[in-house]
Motif scaffolding. Structure first.
Motif, PDB file in Angstrom:
ATOM      1  N   CYS A  30       0.861  -1.189   0.000  1.00 31.92           N
ATOM      2  CA  CYS A  30       0.000   0.000   0.000  1.00 31.92           C
ATOM      3  C   CYS A  30       0.899   1.242   0.000  1.00 31.92           C
ATOM      4  CB  CYS A  30      -0.891  -0.004   1.240  1.00 31.92           C
ATOM      5  SG  CYS A  30      -1.730   1.564   1.486  1.00 31.92           S
ATOM      6  N   CYS A  33       0.147   3.346   3.627  1.00 29.08           N
ATOM      7  CA  CYS A  33       0.572   2.868   4.950  1.00 29.08           C
ATOM      8  C   CYS A  33       1.632   1.760   4.880  1.00 29.08           C
ATOM      9  CB  CYS A  33      -0.639   2.397   5.753  1.00 29.08           C
ATOM     10  SG  CYS A  33      -1.322   0.826   5.185  1.00 29.08           S
ATOM     11  N   ASN A  42       1.402  -1.222   4.129  1.00 20.53           N
ATOM     12  CA  ASN A  42       0.914  -2.567   4.417  1.00 20.53           C
ATOM     13  C   ASN A  42       1.256  -3.461   3.217  1.00 20.53           C
ATOM     14  OD1 ASN A  42      -0.572  -4.751   5.377  1.00 20.53           O
ATOM     15  ND2 ASN A  42      -2.475  -4.004   4.474  1.00 20.53           N
ATOM     16  N   CYS A  68      -6.478  -1.235   0.173  1.00 16.89           N
ATOM     17  CA  CYS A  68      -5.688  -1.723   1.303  1.00 16.89           C
ATOM     18  C   CYS A  68      -6.635  -2.115   2.436  1.00 16.89           C
ATOM     19  CB  CYS A  68      -4.741  -0.601   1.753  1.00 16.89           C
ATOM     20  SG  CYS A  68      -3.876  -1.007   3.277  1.00 16.89           S
ATOM     21  N   CYS A  85      -5.768   0.325   5.796  1.00 14.27           N
ATOM     22  CA  CYS A  85      -6.165   1.739   5.910  1.00 14.27           C
ATOM     23  C   CYS A  85      -7.370   2.067   5.026  1.00 14.27           C
ATOM     24  CB  CYS A  85      -4.988   2.660   5.585  1.00 14.27           C
ATOM     25  SG  CYS A  85      -4.500   2.652   3.853  1.00 14.27           S
TER      26      CYS A  85
HETATM   27 ZN   LIG Z   1      -2.825   1.068   3.528  1.00 13.33          ZN
END
Ligand SMILES: [Zn+2]
Length: 160
Positions: free
Chosen positions: A3, A6, A8, A31, A34
């Motif tokens: 992502c 963030c 991720n 994602c 988030c």
């Molecule tokens: Zn994210």
């Protein structure tokens, strides 16, 4: 794919679309951490075979940089250059080949550049086609004039 918001490491694809010209796939991703969404674009790499025999990926910015030099002092802005770069890439990709010669790229630039500005076109053509004397320029100008005239005649016929 990570992502971009963030970082991720896990995102999921929520929508997949083929672009209108059929040369790219766009994926809408989300994602789960988030909940933000972003888009990725997948295209095939178009290789340009140089005169030296080396191949490199087609680079729209390189095309624009080459044309920008020929456009110095002409009424052409960044948006015109961007659009021209896009037209050249679309033209080359529409041929459906994985590889084109650098000559082809030059030819693909000449057409939209001529519509944009004839002086820039002549400057670019003089480098690309290796003009060596005034006669080369004269010939190119004569060709431009003859083609402009026949285009005018055509539109006159259509209007009458
Ligand atoms: Zn994210």
């Amino acid at each position: 794919m990570h992502c971009p918001f963030c970082q991720n490491p896990d995102t999921k694809v929520v929508d997949t679309r083929i672009s209108d010209d059929g040369h790219a796939i766009r994926r809408r991703r989300e994602c789960p951490q988030c909940s933000r969404r972003f888009t990725t674009v997948e295209t095939s790499i178009l290789l340009v075979m140089k005169r030296s025999g080396n191949a490199e990926p087609f680079n729209r910015d390189k095309v624009i940089a080459g044309v920008r030099k020929a456009c110095q002092g002409r009424p052409i802005d960044e948006n015109d250059l961007k659009l021209l770069g896009q037209q050249v890439e679309e033209d080359l990709r529409s041929r459906g080949l994985a590889q084109v010669d650098s000559e082809e790229v030059g030819r693909a630039i000449l057409k939209p550049l001529r519509e944009l500005d004839e002086v820039a076109y002549l400057r670019f053509a003089s480098v690309y086609r290796n003009f060596s004397n005034l006669e080369d320029f004269q010939q190119a100008i004569d060709t431009l004039r003859a083609e402009d005239q026949s285009a005018e005649e055509q539109s006159a016929i259509q209007q009458s």
